[in-house]
Motif scaffolding. Structure first.
Motif, PDB file in Angstrom:
ATOM      1  N   THR A  18      43.504  41.907  42.594  1.00 30.17           N
ATOM      2  CA  THR A  18      42.837  42.681  43.529  1.00 30.17           C
ATOM      3  C   THR A  18      43.604  43.766  44.165  1.00 30.17           C
ATOM      4  O   THR A  18      45.066  43.533  44.165  1.00 30.17           O
ATOM      5  N   SER A  29      43.313  44.086  47.373  1.00 29.75           N
ATOM      6  CA  SER A  29      43.246  43.514  48.778  1.00 29.75           C
ATOM      7  C   SER A  29      44.699  42.919  49.359  1.00 29.75           C
ATOM      8  O   SER A  29      44.506  42.528  50.358  1.00 29.75           O
ATOM      9  N   LYS A  30      45.563  42.657  48.465  1.00 33.43           N
ATOM     10  CA  LYS A  30      46.468  41.957  48.947  1.00 33.43           C
ATOM     11  C   LYS A  30      47.857  42.894  48.634  1.00 33.43           C
ATOM     12  O   LYS A  30      48.152  43.497  49.429  1.00 33.43           O
ATOM     13  N   HIS A  67      47.016  36.443  44.204  1.00 27.65           N
ATOM     14  CA  HIS A  67      48.084  36.347  45.311  1.00 27.65           C
ATOM     15  C   HIS A  67      49.353  36.222  44.645  1.00 27.65           C
ATOM     16  O   HIS A  67      50.401  35.793  45.184  1.00 27.65           O
ATOM     17  N   ASN A 111      35.972  39.299  39.228  1.00 31.77           N
ATOM     18  CA  ASN A 111      35.663  37.924  38.846  1.00 31.77           C
ATOM     19  C   ASN A 111      34.138  37.881  38.618  1.00 31.77           C
ATOM     20  O   ASN A 111      33.676  37.396  37.328  1.00 31.77           O
ATOM     21  N   GLY A 160      37.986  42.445  44.356  1.00 32.08           N
ATOM     22  CA  GLY A 160      38.545  41.616  43.254  1.00 32.08           C
ATOM     23  C   GLY A 160      37.022  40.664  43.074  1.00 32.08           C
ATOM     24  O   GLY A 160      37.148  39.975  42.058  1.00 32.08           O
ATOM     25  N   SER A 182      45.145  29.730  46.614  1.00 29.17           N
ATOM     26  CA  SER A 182      45.531  30.322  47.993  1.00 29.17           C
ATOM     27  C   SER A 182      45.458  29.536  49.083  1.00 29.17           C
ATOM     28  O   SER A 182      45.944  29.733  50.350  1.00 29.17           O
ATOM     29  N   GLU A 225      44.053  30.152  38.100  1.00 26.74           N
ATOM     30  CA  GLU A 225      44.431  31.077  38.992  1.00 26.74           C
ATOM     31  C   GLU A 225      46.139  30.890  39.005  1.00 26.74           C
ATOM     32  O   GLU A 225      46.543  29.779  38.514  1.00 26.74           O
ATOM     33  N   ASP A 230      43.320  34.567  37.387  1.00 23.38           N
ATOM     34  CA  ASP A 230      43.282  35.287  38.563  1.00 23.38           C
ATOM     35  C   ASP A 230      44.652  35.392  39.184  1.00 23.38           C
ATOM     36  O   ASP A 230      45.087  34.193  39.666  1.00 23.38           O
TER      37      ASP A 230
HETATM   38  C1  LIG Z   1      41.979  33.934  44.104  1.00 23.99           C
HETATM   39  C2  LIG Z   1      41.179  35.291  44.533  1.00 23.99           C
HETATM   40  N1  LIG Z   1      40.395  35.887  43.624  1.00 23.99           N
HETATM   41  C3  LIG Z   1      39.657  36.827  44.203  1.00 23.99           C
HETATM   42  C4  LIG Z   1      39.580  37.390  45.353  1.00 23.99           C
HETATM   43  C5  LIG Z   1      38.903  38.434  45.870  1.00 23.99           C
HETATM   44  O1  LIG Z   1      39.400  39.539  46.238  1.00 23.99           O
HETATM   45  P1  LIG Z   1      38.733  40.635  47.083  1.00 23.99           P
HETATM   46  O2  LIG Z   1      39.199  40.723  48.510  1.00 23.99           O
HETATM   47  O3  LIG Z   1      39.389  41.974  46.345  1.00 23.99           O
HETATM   48  O4  LIG Z   1      37.206  40.895  46.726  1.00 23.99           O
HETATM   49  C6  LIG Z   1      40.348  36.658  46.272  1.00 23.99           C
HETATM   50  C7  LIG Z   1      40.422  37.108  47.640  1.00 23.99           C
HETATM   51  O5  LIG Z   1      40.381  36.248  48.690  1.00 23.99           O
HETATM   52  C8  LIG Z   1      41.111  35.550  45.881  1.00 23.99           C
HETATM   53  O6  LIG Z   1      41.908  34.755  46.904  1.00 23.99           O
END
Ligand SMILES: Cc1ncc(COP(=O)(O)O)c(C=O)c1O
Length: 399
Positions: free
Chosen positions: A242, A244-245, A214, A118, A114, A186, A182, A211
């Motif tokens: 992403t 990753s969440k 979350h 960005n 992610g 977060s 966003e 973005d």
């Molecule tokens: C708002 C936001 N954008 C992008 C990312 C980046 O995601 P990734 O973990 O896939 O690099 C994060 C990760 O913490 C995030 O909180």
């Protein structure tokens, strides 16, 4: 020879002072074994996970795991190449198809993280003569994307619609304008007023990127994020997300309806000049994304968890980042770093892992204990978590 590390001396001293108080290093925890999306072995004991962003609990989903195994067997462990050379497999295309279906959008581009999504999209679409208007609390990857593209950066006060409108009004006539927002921020777990912000941005002739890192998978009727929940997804030009969440693996993406979107595959440096995701990762992501389309029961349970934890912590006397629960992140505001670290350690002693967050990642110099709930936390576990907060809060004098 000048010591290029001299600039880190204040941070080294601050870290040492914290460790000298006898607390464990909160940034060096090791997960010795992971038992499920909500439990792991840390320091030899079973620990409830409340700081993983694993919102929808997809990391141990049977279908997701099976898809990863199959891809590993059939396509090997890695692509060893960029998406524009030998690194596009059928799995990458299938993952992009899953994203297009998930968002009902025309185009999807998968990145290796992610962060790179960005970095890549922002730096490629907004260059030296363009203006990027962004919330001051934006994620580091957004700021880094702005810096890489060398656009003029115009920050505005967090979640302040009129500040955004004023900044937009001062941009020279005819200049390229991108507004970056966003869905969920977060650090405090608060949601952006996207409905108003998107309206103001469109009225000023700006393109809008949101973005939804979350919020994807959880917020909105179909889990498409805050833009969906507030009815403005059709007016958003680019959604970043992403894996990753909520998706439960690793990777990043951008989806869009822009008719010229596909050209980005040739000009976006963080897409072109890096290896693509391993086949097993895109297979797990595609499977997870397709399952998230039918995740409304999980989404409902996650909202219940979020509401219950928020109300319970508030009743115990903790100061929280938002008045009402707005997302799956509940931020508990600590009086200072020392007591924050002590509370973090006391919670770990109770068998609970949360994230300790401190400046510069946090807004207004705050130290936070960030809790991120999972759809797989049962009612009983949320009750147990509240008991652990009560014990740790009393032991450290935070409540
Ligand atoms: C708002 C936001 N954008 C992008 C990312 C980046 O995601 P990734 O973990 O896939 O690099 C994060 C990760 O913490 C995030 O909180």
């Amino acid at each position: 020879m000048s010591d290029l590390f001299a600039k880190f001396d204040p941070l080294i001293a601050e870290r040492q002072a914290l460790l000298d108080t006898g607390v464990k290093d909160p940034f060096a925890l090791v997960m010795e074994k992971v038992l499920s999306p909500t439990r792991a072995i840390c320091n030899g004991r079973e620990t409830i996970l409340l700081g993983t962003y694993n919102y929808m609990g997809m990391t141990f989903d049977d279908d997701v795991i099976a898809a990863g195994h199959k891809a590993l067997d059939e396509f090997g462990s890695g692509t060893t190449g960029s998406r524009v050379l030998n690194g596009t497999y059928v799995g990458h295309k299938a993952c992009e198809e899953a994203l297009k279906d998930f968002y009902a959008m025309d185009h999807a581009m998968v990145f290796s993280t992610g962060y790179q999504a960005n970095l890549g999209i922002i730096s490629t679409i907004a260059g030296k003569d363009d203006y990027i208007v962004l919330d001051i609390d934006s994620h580091a990857s957004i700021y880094d994307g702005c810096a890489m593209g060398q656009a003029q950066i115009v920050p505005f006060r967090h979640n302040d619609v009129s500040a955004l409108e004023k900044r937009l009004g001062r941009i020279p006539e005819g200049a390229g304008k991108l507004v970056v927002l966003e869905g969920v921020y977060s650090m405090l777990g608060d949601v952006a007023p996207l409905k108003e912000m998107v309206a103001v941005s469109k009225a000023a002739g700006a393109m809008v990127l949101v973005d939804e890192a979350h919020s994807m998978g959880f917020i909105g009727e179909n889990g498409r994020g805050v833009a969906e929940a507030q009815g403005v997804l059709d007016d958003v030009d680019f959604v970043i997300g992403t894996f990753s969440k909520s998706v439960g693996t690793v990777g990043g993406f951008c989806v869009s309806n822009h008719p010229k979107f596909e050209i980005l595959r040739l000009v976006c440096r963080p897409y072109v000049f890096t290896a693509s995701l391993p086949p097993s990762v895109v297979a797990t992501a595609a499977t997870s994304i397709r399952k998230l389309m039918h995740g409304s029961n999980k989404r409902a349970h996650l909202w219940e968890n979020s509401k219950r934890l928020h109300a319970g912590l508030k009743a115990l006397g903790f100061r929280l980042g938002t008045e009402e629960p707005q997302s799956a992140i509940i931020a508990v505001i600590m009086p200072d770093l020392e007591r924050g670290a002590a509370m973090w350690e006391a919670l770990l002693g109770e068998g609970l892992y949360v994230n300790l967050a401190r400046p510069p990642a946090t807004p207004a110099g705050m130290t936070l204990l960030r809790c991120s709930l999972c759809a797989e936390h049962s009612d009983a576990v949320v009750g147990a978590i509240l008991g652990m907060f009560e014990n740790a809060g009393k032991a450290t004098g935070v409540i």
